[in-house]
Design a protein around this motif. Structure first.
Motif, PDB file in Angstrom:
ATOM      1  N   ALA A  47       0.857  -1.187   0.000  1.00  0.00           N
ATOM      2  CA  ALA A  47       0.000   0.000   0.000  1.00  0.00           C
ATOM      3  C   ALA A  47       0.893   1.236   0.000  1.00  0.00           C
ATOM      4  O   ALA A  47       2.049   1.180   0.431  1.00  0.00           O
ATOM      5  CB  ALA A  47      -0.917   0.000   1.208  1.00  0.00           C
ATOM      6  N   SER A  48       0.386   2.336  -0.478  1.00  0.00           N
ATOM      7  CA  SER A  48       1.159   3.582  -0.548  1.00  0.00           C
ATOM      8  C   SER A  48       0.577   4.633   0.388  1.00  0.00           C
ATOM      9  O   SER A  48      -0.630   4.672   0.631  1.00  0.00           O
ATOM     10  CB  SER A  48       1.184   4.124  -1.976  1.00  0.00           C
ATOM     11  OG  SER A  48      -0.119   4.478  -2.399  1.00  0.00           O
ATOM     12  N   LEU A  49       1.455   5.477   0.929  1.00  0.00           N
ATOM     13  CA  LEU A  49       1.060   6.596   1.780  1.00  0.00           C
ATOM     14  C   LEU A  49       1.826   7.828   1.318  1.00  0.00           C
ATOM     15  O   LEU A  49       3.024   7.756   1.042  1.00  0.00           O
ATOM     16  CB  LEU A  49       1.379   6.338   3.258  1.00  0.00           C
ATOM     17  CG  LEU A  49       0.786   5.104   3.935  1.00  0.00           C
ATOM     18  CD1 LEU A  49       1.710   3.894   3.755  1.00  0.00           C
ATOM     19  CD2 LEU A  49       0.561   5.357   5.426  1.00  0.00           C
ATOM     20  N   THR A  50       1.147   8.949   1.251  1.00  0.00           N
ATOM     21  CA  THR A  50       1.760  10.189   0.801  1.00  0.00           C
ATOM     22  C   THR A  50       1.826  11.184   1.951  1.00  0.00           C
ATOM     23  O   THR A  50       0.811  11.476   2.581  1.00  0.00           O
ATOM     24  CB  THR A  50       0.968  10.809  -0.364  1.00  0.00           C
ATOM     25  OG1 THR A  50       0.966   9.889  -1.463  1.00  0.00           O
ATOM     26  CG2 THR A  50       1.598  12.109  -0.807  1.00  0.00           C
ATOM     27  N   VAL A  51       3.018  11.678   2.225  1.00  0.00           N
ATOM     28  CA  VAL A  51       3.229  12.681   3.270  1.00  0.00           C
ATOM     29  C   VAL A  51       3.630  13.981   2.586  1.00  0.00           C
ATOM     30  O   VAL A  51       4.697  14.066   1.979  1.00  0.00           O
ATOM     31  CB  VAL A  51       4.322  12.241   4.261  1.00  0.00           C
ATOM     32  CG1 VAL A  51       4.522  13.303   5.334  1.00  0.00           C
ATOM     33  CG2 VAL A  51       3.978  10.902   4.899  1.00  0.00           C
ATOM     34  N   ASN A  52       2.762  14.984   2.670  1.00  0.00           N
ATOM     35  CA  ASN A  52       3.039  16.270   2.041  1.00  0.00           C
ATOM     36  C   ASN A  52       3.908  17.136   2.944  1.00  0.00           C
ATOM     37  O   ASN A  52       3.893  17.009   4.171  1.00  0.00           O
ATOM     38  CB  ASN A  52       1.745  17.013   1.726  1.00  0.00           C
ATOM     39  CG  ASN A  52       0.942  16.321   0.645  1.00  0.00           C
ATOM     40  OD1 ASN A  52       1.501  15.632  -0.207  1.00  0.00           O
ATOM     41  ND2 ASN A  52      -0.371  16.488   0.670  1.00  0.00           N
ATOM     42  N   GLY A  53       4.651  18.035   2.319  1.00  0.00           N
ATOM     43  CA  GLY A  53       5.493  18.952   3.086  1.00  0.00           C
ATOM     44  C   GLY A  53       6.241  19.898   2.171  1.00  0.00           C
ATOM     45  O   GLY A  53       6.307  19.683   0.961  1.00  0.00           O
ATOM     46  N   PRO A  54       6.814  20.942   2.745  1.00  0.00           N
ATOM     47  CA  PRO A  54       7.613  21.864   1.927  1.00  0.00           C
ATOM     48  C   PRO A  54       8.848  21.162   1.394  1.00  0.00           C
ATOM     49  O   PRO A  54       9.308  20.171   1.962  1.00  0.00           O
ATOM     50  CB  PRO A  54       7.967  22.988   2.915  1.00  0.00           C
ATOM     51  CG  PRO A  54       7.906  22.340   4.258  1.00  0.00           C
ATOM     52  CD  PRO A  54       6.807  21.329   4.173  1.00  0.00           C
ATOM     53  N   PRO A  55       9.409  21.644   0.316  1.00  0.00           N
ATOM     54  CA  PRO A  55      10.578  20.977  -0.267  1.00  0.00           C
ATOM     55  C   PRO A  55      11.793  21.096   0.634  1.00  0.00           C
ATOM     56  O   PRO A  55      11.939  22.071   1.383  1.00  0.00           O
ATOM     57  CB  PRO A  55      10.789  21.727  -1.591  1.00  0.00           C
ATOM     58  CG  PRO A  55      10.199  23.077  -1.341  1.00  0.00           C
ATOM     59  CD  PRO A  55       9.021  22.853  -0.445  1.00  0.00           C
ATOM     60  N   LYS A  56      12.654  20.108   0.555  1.00  0.00           N
ATOM     61  CA  LYS A  56      13.961  20.150   1.212  1.00  0.00           C
ATOM     62  C   LYS A  56      15.013  20.114   0.108  1.00  0.00           C
ATOM     63  O   LYS A  56      15.210  19.076  -0.524  1.00  0.00           O
ATOM     64  CB  LYS A  56      14.138  18.974   2.173  1.00  0.00           C
ATOM     65  CG  LYS A  56      15.484  18.999   2.893  1.00  0.00           C
ATOM     66  CD  LYS A  56      15.584  17.900   3.910  1.00  0.00           C
ATOM     67  CE  LYS A  56      16.973  17.879   4.554  1.00  0.00           C
ATOM     68  NZ  LYS A  56      17.296  19.168   5.206  1.00  0.00           N
TER      69      LYS A  56
END
Length: 265
Positions: A98-107
């Motif tokens: 299964a896949s999970l997406t964690v959003n956030g500002p770029p590093k």
């Protein structure tokens, strides 16, 4: 490994969870606790033995175990929080993912924080980001006391090549006075922006020849010393031969002086 990556990418494109066995599916959750982010995958049932679990971020394995549990967790590294993660329940004949997406500002990270170039040649400065959502806008600046200078494909002897995960600043015919300094690459997505700084140092074209010239100079000095020593040795030998040839022969008889001759007469 390549086949496994293709399977994972296939799951991502389809946007579904995979499973084997009747009614088999995976429930996922993302829980934020202060600065920590915990990802959880739970398999509701399995008609085959669970041989372990594997967590991946993109195409990189970040955690693996051999536990038989129907639930697995992964604590996200705060420094690399955003991205697309995959949890896999390992079993035979095929695992469940299964896949999970964690959003956030770029590093944004510089490929190299310092670069050395040679006058008149070319250099490539590069930055990367594996953040999610991907970077939608890249920008390059040269840091100056009078104000940062925006660089683009219209800039003199410079052009930019970018994708979602990487940007490159190409500088051609490096100028010893104008091009050295600090360069900043900025990446922006819907969650925010970040930057990385690269220092560019230059040396003259002749400077690259200095080590070679130093070696040549050492060889010339050494050869000169050897020739001088050889010349001195030959000179000493010649002088020795001349001294031996000009020495008067020694007489073994009695030499009569003038007084003895007069007395004899």
């Amino acid at each position: 490994m390549a086949a496994a990556l293709l399977v994972v990418l296939g799951f991502t494109l389809l946007g579904i969870e995979s499973g084997s066995g009747a009614g088999s599916n995976i429930q996922t959750s993302i829980h934020d606790d202060g600065s920590k982010t915990r990802l959880t995958c739970t398999l509701n049932s399995s008609d085959t033995a669970i041989l372990g679990h594997r967590w991946m971020k993109g195409d990189r394995v970040v955690q693996e175990d051999s536990q038989p549990d129907l639930t697995t967790e992964y604590e996200v590294d705060p420094e690399e929080r955003s991205g697309q993660y995959f949890c896999t329940f390992l079993s035979e004949p095929a695992g469940r993912t299964a896949s999970l997406t964690v959003n956030g500002p770029p590093k944004i990270e510089a490929v190299t924080k310092s670069e050395l170039g040679i006058q008149g040649e070319r250099v490539v400065l590069a930055c990367e980001s594996q953040s999610f959502p991907p970077v939608t806008e890249w920008a390059w600046y040269k840091i100056q006391d009078s104000g940062d200078q925006l660089l683009n494909n219209k800039s003199q002897n410079k052009f930019v090549v970018s994708s979602e995960t990487r940007t490159e600043l190409h500088i051609q015919e490096l100028d010893l006075k104008a091009d050295p300094g600090q360069y900043a690459c900025y990446g922006t997505n819907s969650e925010g922006k970040d930057r990385a700084i690269i220092t560019l140092r230059l040396r003259s074209r002749l400077a690259a020849l200095w080590p070679f010239l130093g070696v040549v100079t050492e060889v010339v000095v050494l050869v000169t010393i050897i020739l001088a020593c050889e010349k001195c040795r030959k000179t000493d030998e010649a002088l020795g031969e001349e001294d031996t040839g000009s020495a008067p022969p020694k007489s073994s008889g009695h030499r009569m002086n003038d007084k003895d001759k007069r007395n004899a007469n």
